[in-house]
Design a protein around this motif. Structure first.
Motif, mmCIF file in Angstrom:
data_model
loop_
_atom_site.group_PDB
_atom_site.id
_atom_site.type_symbol
_atom_site.label_atom_id
_atom_site.label_comp_id
_atom_site.label_asym_id
_atom_site.label_seq_id
_atom_site.Cartn_x
_atom_site.Cartn_y
_atom_site.Cartn_z
ATOM 1 N N SER A 123 0.837 -1.198 0.000
ATOM 2 C CA SER A 123 0.000 0.000 0.000
ATOM 3 C C SER A 123 0.874 1.251 0.000
ATOM 4 C CB SER A 123 -0.920 0.001 1.228
ATOM 5 O OG SER A 123 -1.749 -1.149 1.242
ATOM 6 N N LEU A 124 0.244 2.402 -0.229
ATOM 7 C CA LEU A 124 0.989 3.664 -0.311
ATOM 8 C C LEU A 124 1.620 4.033 1.025
ATOM 9 C CD1 LEU A 124 -1.437 5.785 -2.532
ATOM 10 C CD2 LEU A 124 0.662 4.609 -3.222
ATOM 11 N N ASP A 125 0.948 3.752 2.122
ATOM 12 C CA ASP A 125 1.468 4.089 3.451
ATOM 13 C C ASP A 125 2.142 2.894 4.114
ATOM 14 O OD1 ASP A 125 -0.933 2.780 3.528
ATOM 15 O OD2 ASP A 125 -1.791 3.954 5.173
ATOM 16 N N PHE A 126 2.748 2.044 3.299
ATOM 17 C CA PHE A 126 3.349 0.800 3.801
ATOM 18 C C PHE A 126 4.437 1.075 4.840
ATOM 19 C CE2 PHE A 126 6.582 -2.562 3.368
ATOM 20 C CZ PHE A 126 5.826 -3.673 3.675
ATOM 21 N N GLU A 127 5.236 2.097 4.636
ATOM 22 C CA GLU A 127 6.370 2.362 5.528
ATOM 23 C C GLU A 127 5.922 2.744 6.933
ATOM 24 O OE1 GLU A 127 9.386 1.694 4.903
ATOM 25 O OE2 GLU A 127 8.976 1.106 2.820
ATOM 26 N N SER A 128 4.725 3.238 7.082
ATOM 27 C CA SER A 128 4.241 3.628 8.411
ATOM 28 C C SER A 128 3.645 2.462 9.181
ATOM 29 C CB SER A 128 3.198 4.741 8.274
ATOM 30 O OG SER A 128 2.058 4.277 7.561
ATOM 31 N N PHE A 129 3.546 1.288 8.571
ATOM 32 C CA PHE A 129 2.946 0.127 9.234
ATOM 33 C C PHE A 129 3.933 -0.513 10.201
ATOM 34 C CE2 PHE A 129 -0.002 -0.822 5.376
ATOM 35 C CZ PHE A 129 -0.771 0.287 5.722
ATOM 36 N N SER A 130 3.394 -1.233 11.167
ATOM 37 C CA SER A 130 4.218 -2.083 12.016
ATOM 38 C C SER A 130 4.622 -3.341 11.245
ATOM 39 C CB SER A 130 3.450 -2.466 13.285
ATOM 40 O OG SER A 130 2.318 -3.266 12.967
ATOM 41 N N TRP B 218 3.912 -6.497 11.800
ATOM 42 C CA TRP B 218 2.777 -7.377 11.566
ATOM 43 C C TRP B 218 1.846 -6.797 10.495
ATOM 44 C CZ3 TRP B 218 0.900 -11.994 11.707
ATOM 45 C CH2 TRP B 218 -0.470 -12.197 11.661
ATOM 46 N N GLU B 219 1.619 -5.499 10.534
ATOM 47 C CA GLU B 219 0.758 -4.856 9.544
ATOM 48 C C GLU B 219 1.371 -4.931 8.147
ATOM 49 O OE1 GLU B 219 -1.469 -1.436 12.259
ATOM 50 O OE2 GLU B 219 0.444 -0.997 11.272
ATOM 51 N N LYS B 220 2.693 -4.881 8.062
ATOM 52 C CA LYS B 220 3.349 -5.019 6.760
ATOM 53 C C LYS B 220 3.130 -6.424 6.188
ATOM 54 C CE LYS B 220 7.001 -1.566 7.386
ATOM 55 N NZ LYS B 220 8.466 -1.319 7.479
ATOM 56 N N LEU B 221 3.259 -7.448 7.041
ATOM 57 C CA LEU B 221 3.029 -8.813 6.573
ATOM 58 C C LEU B 221 1.588 -8.997 6.105
ATOM 59 C CD1 LEU B 221 4.980 -10.869 9.288
ATOM 60 C CD2 LEU B 221 5.679 -10.408 6.933
ATOM 61 N N VAL B 222 0.649 -8.450 6.857
ATOM 62 C CA VAL B 222 -0.759 -8.551 6.467
ATOM 63 C C VAL B 222 -1.014 -7.812 5.166
ATOM 64 C CG1 VAL B 222 -3.113 -7.932 7.135
ATOM 65 C CG2 VAL B 222 -1.544 -8.868 8.840
ATOM 66 N N ASP B 223 -0.386 -6.664 4.996
ATOM 67 C CA ASP B 223 -0.582 -5.873 3.776
ATOM 68 C C ASP B 223 -0.042 -6.608 2.556
ATOM 69 O OD1 ASP B 223 -1.273 -3.272 2.461
ATOM 70 O OD2 ASP B 223 0.875 -3.254 2.070
ATOM 71 N N ILE B 224 1.162 -7.168 2.665
ATOM 72 C CA ILE B 224 1.731 -7.925 1.540
ATOM 73 C C ILE B 224 0.875 -9.157 1.247
ATOM 74 C CG2 ILE B 224 3.730 -9.291 0.804
ATOM 75 C CD1 ILE B 224 5.501 -7.367 2.351
ATOM 76 N N GLY B 225 0.439 -9.848 2.293
ATOM 77 C CA GLY B 225 -0.403 -11.029 2.086
ATOM 78 C C GLY B 225 -1.710 -10.701 1.397
ATOM 79 N N SER B 226 -2.317 -9.582 1.771
ATOM 80 C CA SER B 226 -3.578 -9.207 1.128
ATOM 81 C C SER B 226 -3.387 -8.875 -0.341
ATOM 82 C CB SER B 226 -4.190 -8.009 1.861
ATOM 83 O OG SER B 226 -3.353 -6.860 1.756
ATOM 84 N N HIS B 227 -2.243 -8.319 -0.699
ATOM 85 C CA HIS B 227 -1.963 -8.021 -2.102
ATOM 86 C C HIS B 227 -1.705 -9.294 -2.918
ATOM 87 C CE1 HIS B 227 -1.429 -3.846 -0.758
ATOM 88 N NE2 HIS B 227 -1.489 -3.494 -2.024
ATOM 89 N N LEU B 228 -1.299 -10.375 -2.256
ATOM 90 C CA LEU B 228 -0.947 -11.597 -2.982
ATOM 91 C C LEU B 228 -2.084 -12.619 -3.023
ATOM 92 C CD1 LEU B 228 2.710 -12.213 -1.724
ATOM 93 C CD2 LEU B 228 1.973 -11.201 -3.873
ATOM 94 N N ILE B 229 -3.188 -12.367 -2.320
ATOM 95 C CA ILE B 229 -4.279 -13.347 -2.290
ATOM 96 C C ILE B 229 -4.837 -13.594 -3.678
ATOM 97 C CG2 ILE B 229 -6.651 -13.720 -1.520
ATOM 98 C CD1 ILE B 229 -5.912 -12.471 1.134
#
Length: 335
Positions: free
Chosen positions: A179-186, A188-199
């Motif tokens: 996501s655009l605000d990926f760098e501000s994530f924790s 765990w939130e980064k892993l969830v964000d990448i996983g959601s993009h790959l589903i």
């Protein structure tokens, strides 16, 4: 047992030595073919530039080393490959080929491994149950779904999933890896964000794979269930589940092991369309852009990687054969 293991080791050593010869042949043919293709890096960089003449093209060819005879270029490239030096990309960034491949490889490999695991988890039980309950409602229903999976183009399924899950309901992202605000994530939130993009891309890859592998598994299981030793086990009164999962399944997995070995090369080529549709920075997309730009070092780096994956898949299939069928281990060094 020790002699069986030694025989399997000898078999693998012989096969590895032969595959090194095959790898050399692949690099030779690939190097010749890509240089015989029309166009060159210097053409692409000078054709659209009105100020670039023949002198500029000649300087670029000298810079890239493509002004020398083809056999000299190949010998120079081969000598560097032996030292694991794939050269410098001919694109504008002029970065090492290994560095560019190393950035894209984890995503492509990770997506395909995840898809492969999901395929095995779904296709093997579906194939076994379809063979066990041959002619039942479940078998017929799975047959219809499998044919739909075969007939459905991957890009069309990808667009349908993007339309339904991404645009209409906005449940999942449809483009990119983060996501655009990926760098501000924790973390765990980064892993969830990448996983959601790959589903969605992993789902598209898995659907086609499940369709093919489940049919292979069903056909192989039906053939094994007709063998005499299975009929004898049933005649002795053994429970059906025990006959299926302890005696039949192991031998029925051999064709699936072959299919897995043959699917390894598709890690690169099969990802081009999916990575392009979902705008994922993977190896397939890198290979496509390298071909369009006539980036010879990058093309050869991808081809060598694909060849190594193909040969590694064959060796892995041989190991799987030996583990699944003791008769293969007992053959010793014989092919």
């Amino acid at each position: 047992m020790r002699s069986d293991g030694a025989g399997l080791v000898r078999r693998l050593v012989r096969k590895t030595l032969w595959m090194l010869v095959v790898l050399w042949g692949i690099t030779l043919v690939s190097f010749i073919v890509i240089h015989l293709a029309p166009g060159s890096p210097s053409d692409l960089q000078t054709t659209l530039n009105p100020y670039a003449g023949e002198a500029a093209r000649a300087r670029l060819e000298a810079l890239y080393g493509i002004d020398r005879p083809l056999h000299e270029q190949y010998l120079d490239w081969l000598s560097r490959i032996i030292r694991l030096d794939f050269g410098i990309s001919m694109s504008s960034d002029a970065r090492p080929v290994m560095e560019k491949i190393g950035e894209r490889l984890p995503l492509t490999i990770g997506m395909n491994i995840a898809s492969l695991l999901l395929t095995l988890l779904v296709a093997i039980p579906v194939g076994v149950l379809s063979a066990w309950k041959q002619g039942s409602f479940f078998d017929r229903g799975m047959t219809v779904l499998v044919f739909l999976g075969f007939a459905m183009p991957g890009f069309w399924l990808a667009l349908l999933l993007m339309l339904h899950f991404g645009l209409e309901h906005q449940w999942l992202p449809i483009s990119g890896l983060t996501s655009l605000d990926f760098e501000s994530f924790s973390r765990w939130e980064k892993l969830v964000d990448i996983g959601s993009h790959l589903i969605l891309p992993i789902t598209v890859i898995t659907v086609g794979s499940v369709a093919g592998m489940s049919r292979f598994m069903r056909a192989s299981m039906l053939e094994v269930l007709r063998q005499d030793y299975i009929l004898t086990a049933r005649a002795k009164g053994l429970p059906t589940r025990l006959v299926i999962f302890r005696h039949a399944l192991r031998n029925a997995l051999l064709p699936v092991i072959t299919l897995l070995g043959l699917s390894v090369p598709g890690l690169i080529g099969g990802s081009v369309i999916i990575e392009t549709i979902f705008a994922l920075p993977g190896l397939g997309q890198l290979f496509y852009t390298a071909v369009m730009a006539r980036d010879y070092p990058l093309i050869m780096g991808n081809l060598v990687l694909g060849a190594i994956l193909t040969l590694a898949g064959n060796i892995a299939a041989d190991i799987g054969y030996g583990l699944a069928d003791p008769r293969i281990r007992m053959q010793g060094g014989r092919p």
